[in-house]
Design a protein around this motif. Sequence first.
Motif, PDB file in Angstrom:
ATOM      1  N   HIS A   1     -43.249   8.567  53.340  1.00  0.00           N
ATOM      2  CA  HIS A   1     -42.098   7.786  53.761  1.00  0.00           C
ATOM      3  C   HIS A   1     -41.325   8.537  54.846  1.00  0.00           C
ATOM      4  O   HIS A   1     -40.969   9.704  54.672  1.00  0.00           O
ATOM      5  CB  HIS A   1     -41.163   7.514  52.580  1.00  0.00           C
ATOM      6  CG  HIS A   1     -41.762   6.642  51.528  1.00  0.00           C
ATOM      7  ND1 HIS A   1     -42.558   7.136  50.520  1.00  0.00           N
ATOM      8  CD2 HIS A   1     -41.688   5.310  51.331  1.00  0.00           C
ATOM      9  CE1 HIS A   1     -42.959   6.149  49.738  1.00  0.00           C
ATOM     10  NE2 HIS A   1     -42.454   5.028  50.207  1.00  0.00           N
ATOM     11  N   SER A   2     -41.079   7.860  55.948  1.00  0.00           N
ATOM     12  CA  SER A   2     -40.218   8.421  56.977  1.00  0.00           C
ATOM     13  C   SER A   2     -38.777   8.405  56.493  1.00  0.00           C
ATOM     14  O   SER A   2     -38.358   7.497  55.773  1.00  0.00           O
ATOM     15  CB  SER A   2     -40.340   7.591  58.258  1.00  0.00           C
ATOM     16  OG  SER A   2     -39.339   7.940  59.177  1.00  0.00           O
ATOM     17  N   ASP A   3     -38.009   9.412  56.877  1.00  0.00           N
ATOM     18  CA  ASP A   3     -36.597   9.407  56.494  1.00  0.00           C
ATOM     19  C   ASP A   3     -35.690   9.109  57.681  1.00  0.00           C
ATOM     20  O   ASP A   3     -34.482   9.326  57.625  1.00  0.00           O
ATOM     21  CB  ASP A   3     -36.194  10.718  55.827  1.00  0.00           C
ATOM     22  CG  ASP A   3     -36.095  11.888  56.803  1.00  0.00           C
ATOM     23  OD1 ASP A   3     -36.617  11.779  57.936  1.00  0.00           O
ATOM     24  OD2 ASP A   3     -35.501  12.915  56.432  1.00  0.00           O
ATOM     25  N   THR A   4     -36.267   8.546  58.756  1.00  0.00           N
ATOM     26  CA  THR A   4     -35.459   8.229  59.939  1.00  0.00           C
ATOM     27  C   THR A   4     -34.300   7.312  59.580  1.00  0.00           C
ATOM     28  O   THR A   4     -33.168   7.506  60.057  1.00  0.00           O
ATOM     29  CB  THR A   4     -36.327   7.566  61.014  1.00  0.00           C
ATOM     30  OG1 THR A   4     -37.403   8.433  61.357  1.00  0.00           O
ATOM     31  CG2 THR A   4     -35.504   7.267  62.260  1.00  0.00           C
ATOM     32  N   HIS A   5     -34.564   6.322  58.734  1.00  0.00           N
ATOM     33  CA  HIS A   5     -33.492   5.376  58.379  1.00  0.00           C
ATOM     34  C   HIS A   5     -32.416   6.046  57.536  1.00  0.00           C
ATOM     35  O   HIS A   5     -31.253   5.638  57.587  1.00  0.00           O
ATOM     36  CB  HIS A   5     -34.070   4.165  57.659  1.00  0.00           C
ATOM     37  CG  HIS A   5     -34.616   4.436  56.303  1.00  0.00           C
ATOM     38  ND1 HIS A   5     -35.773   5.143  56.089  1.00  0.00           N
ATOM     39  CD2 HIS A   5     -34.151   4.103  55.064  1.00  0.00           C
ATOM     40  CE1 HIS A   5     -36.016   5.223  54.796  1.00  0.00           C
ATOM     41  NE2 HIS A   5     -35.051   4.611  54.150  1.00  0.00           N
ATOM     42  N   LEU A   6     -32.772   7.076  56.789  1.00  0.00           N
ATOM     43  CA  LEU A   6     -31.750   7.815  56.038  1.00  0.00           C
ATOM     44  C   LEU A   6     -30.875   8.625  56.995  1.00  0.00           C
ATOM     45  O   LEU A   6     -29.646   8.650  56.857  1.00  0.00           O
ATOM     46  CB  LEU A   6     -32.401   8.742  55.020  1.00  0.00           C
ATOM     47  CG  LEU A   6     -33.277   8.106  53.942  1.00  0.00           C
ATOM     48  CD1 LEU A   6     -33.800   9.178  52.994  1.00  0.00           C
ATOM     49  CD2 LEU A   6     -32.517   7.044  53.169  1.00  0.00           C
TER      50      LEU A   6
END
Length: 297
Positions: free
Chosen positions: A167-172
């Motif tokens: 899971h990418s954490d870019t949105h976090l």
Amino acid sequence: MAREHMKSWQVGDVTVTRIVELWDFQDDIRMTMPEATEEEVLAMEWLHPHYATPAGRQRMNFQGFVVQASGRVIVVDSCIGAGRQRDFDVFCDLPEGFLEDLESLGITREQVDTVMCTHLHFDHVGWNTYKDPKTGAYKPTFPNARYLFGRKEYDAWQETIRHDGHHSDTHLVECVDPIVAAGMADFIEADHVIAEGIYCEPSHGHTPGHVHVRISSNGEEAVITGDLMHHPMQVAMPHREATFDMDKDAGKRTRTGFVETYRDSGVLVIGAHFFEPTAGHLETGMDGQTWFHGLGL
């Protein structure tokens, strides 16, 4: 997003309005249910034409909801966000419009007092923040709101999910971390009461701390599903595995329990990703199977 796709439902004294960011997204049904087939979709006549194409592909929306109740203005799941870079092209560089749609209801972003995130996937937190055109920094979109994140959900992302390699954490980084840094986040339990008659119910499985939102007002009832299910076909097959559930066994138990609870209950079910009609009832058909009867059908 387009204002013509906005729609409201009255639940007692509470008004729920959808704001759509991606309308009529069509894809293989396996996107949602990996074991499903086009033949099964075609065999369910009640899915057509609203929830499936003639070729057996699924139809769905990506949308958020505004809940107005007794002077409160609550955003439930703030969708994807404009101008973002996400893992799939269809979600990248979306146009502005969410706030304009909100304003068409007579609501400014300053009037939103609560942002409730059923879980922390990118398409449910996007408009938590906006990108400052001068500095490039992501700032809270709703300056007077408290942002509600499930404690279990938030901790799981912080401790495991954002570091799991899948899971990418870019949105976090863009949509959650700035809220916490600003001191605007409240970490809540799975049965949290958001406002009088509006509260969370646990539905873990899709994510570790996923919840859905129940509304009870003046003798009328509704529930906003979050992502415990993505498509009405899952009403008929809640026991089937869901592609994007992090805990697939828990997800199956959650969906099955949800259908058992709300089937033939008269409670208005508002599907977070359901195409038009987005809201309806879970009903038992003559064949004993459960189906989703959208309002107006």
